[in-house]
Design a protein around this motif. Structure first.
Motif, PDB file in Angstrom:
ATOM      1  N   GLU A 103     -10.170  -4.064  -5.591  1.00 53.24           N
ATOM      2  CA  GLU A 103      -9.543  -5.065  -4.722  1.00 53.24           C
ATOM      3  C   GLU A 103      -9.191  -4.354  -3.426  1.00 53.24           C
ATOM      4  O   GLU A 103      -8.617  -3.268  -3.450  1.00 53.24           O
ATOM      5  N   ILE A 104      -9.508  -4.985  -2.290  1.00 54.18           N
ATOM      6  CA  ILE A 104      -9.323  -4.356  -0.991  1.00 54.18           C
ATOM      7  C   ILE A 104      -8.326  -5.177  -0.166  1.00 54.18           C
ATOM      8  O   ILE A 104      -8.492  -6.387   0.000  1.00 54.18           O
ATOM      9  N   TYR A 105      -7.298  -4.479   0.332  1.00 59.61           N
ATOM     10  CA  TYR A 105      -6.259  -5.089   1.160  1.00 59.61           C
ATOM     11  C   TYR A 105      -6.061  -4.234   2.417  1.00 59.61           C
ATOM     12  O   TYR A 105      -6.280  -3.022   2.382  1.00 59.61           O
ATOM     13  N   PHE A 106      -5.586  -4.870   3.491  1.00 59.74           N
ATOM     14  CA  PHE A 106      -5.210  -4.144   4.706  1.00 59.74           C
ATOM     15  C   PHE A 106      -3.862  -4.623   5.197  1.00 59.74           C
ATOM     16  O   PHE A 106      -3.556  -5.819   5.141  1.00 59.74           O
ATOM     17  N   ILE A 107      -3.071  -3.703   5.707  1.00 60.73           N
ATOM     18  CA  ILE A 107      -1.910  -3.999   6.545  1.00 60.73           C
ATOM     19  C   ILE A 107      -2.101  -3.119   7.775  1.00 60.73           C
ATOM     20  O   ILE A 107      -2.015  -1.889   7.684  1.00 60.73           O
ATOM     21  N   GLU A 108      -2.449  -3.745   8.884  1.00 57.19           N
ATOM     22  CA  GLU A 108      -2.790  -3.049  10.124  1.00 57.19           C
ATOM     23  C   GLU A 108      -3.891  -2.026   9.837  1.00 57.19           C
ATOM     24  O   GLU A 108      -4.951  -2.389   9.350  1.00 57.19           O
TER      25      GLU A 108
END
Length: 180
Positions: A103-108
């Motif tokens: 699972e791939i997430y980004f925050i900035e």
């Protein structure tokens, strides 16, 4: 050359990590079934990542430490129907194959992976990424440390090795058991 400061840790509670990421407005990119084939390389590590979201030839240098560590990465985006894997296997020989659901997430500029690795278990990775040379290493380190605390990652769960190293160790251990 992009620079990252990153950690990898065993993760007993992936649902909690998801909750925290969502409550902090993380941008969910999706779930990717990735096959990483590692090749014999003269220096650093070389792998071909094949997935639905990410497809790259990746060459990188990284220390194997449990603390957050710096990686220098070269990425080359590949196509899913490429013969690159066959060429690399014939020219260099493959070392190890890592099969994972990610699972791939980004925050900035910070990327999060919630991984389920076949033969190893469940993990979390944090990568504070500087793509353009604009973010000082100290800032990347601060970001990584902030998210270690936010995601409640215990220091005893941090691991220093790559998934390929862990799989190779498991394979060697199992071979020794069989031989005894």
């Amino acid at each position: 050359m992009p620079v990252t400061v990153e950690i990898k840790a065993h993760c007993k509670n992936q649902d909690r990590i998801r909750e925290i990421l969502k409550s902090n407005n993380a941008d969910f990119k999706g779930v990717d079934h990735q096959i990483d084939t590692y090749f014999h390389a003269k220096s650093g590590r070389l792998k071909l990542r094949e997935g639905k979201i990410e497809n790259n030839l990746i060459h990188y240098f990284r220390e194997d430490t449990k603390d957050s560590r710096e990686s220098k990465v070269n990425l080359y985006q590949t196509k899913t129907d490429s013969t690159l894997k066959e060429i690399l296997e014939k020219a260099m020989g493959s070392r190890c194959v890592v099969d994972k659901k990610r699972e791939i997430y980004f925050i900035e500029n910070v990327k999060f992976h919630i991984d389920d690795v076949k033969g190893l278990g469940k993990f979390i990775e944090i990568e504070a990424i500087d793509m353009d040379g604009d973010i000082p290493k100290e800032k990347l380190q601060e970001q990584c440390n902030f998210y270690i605390k936010l995601l409640e990652i215990n220091a005893k769960d941090l691991i220093s090795q790559s998934y390929s190293d862990l799989l190779e160790q498991n394979s060697l251990f199992n071979q020794i058991l069989i031989e005894e």
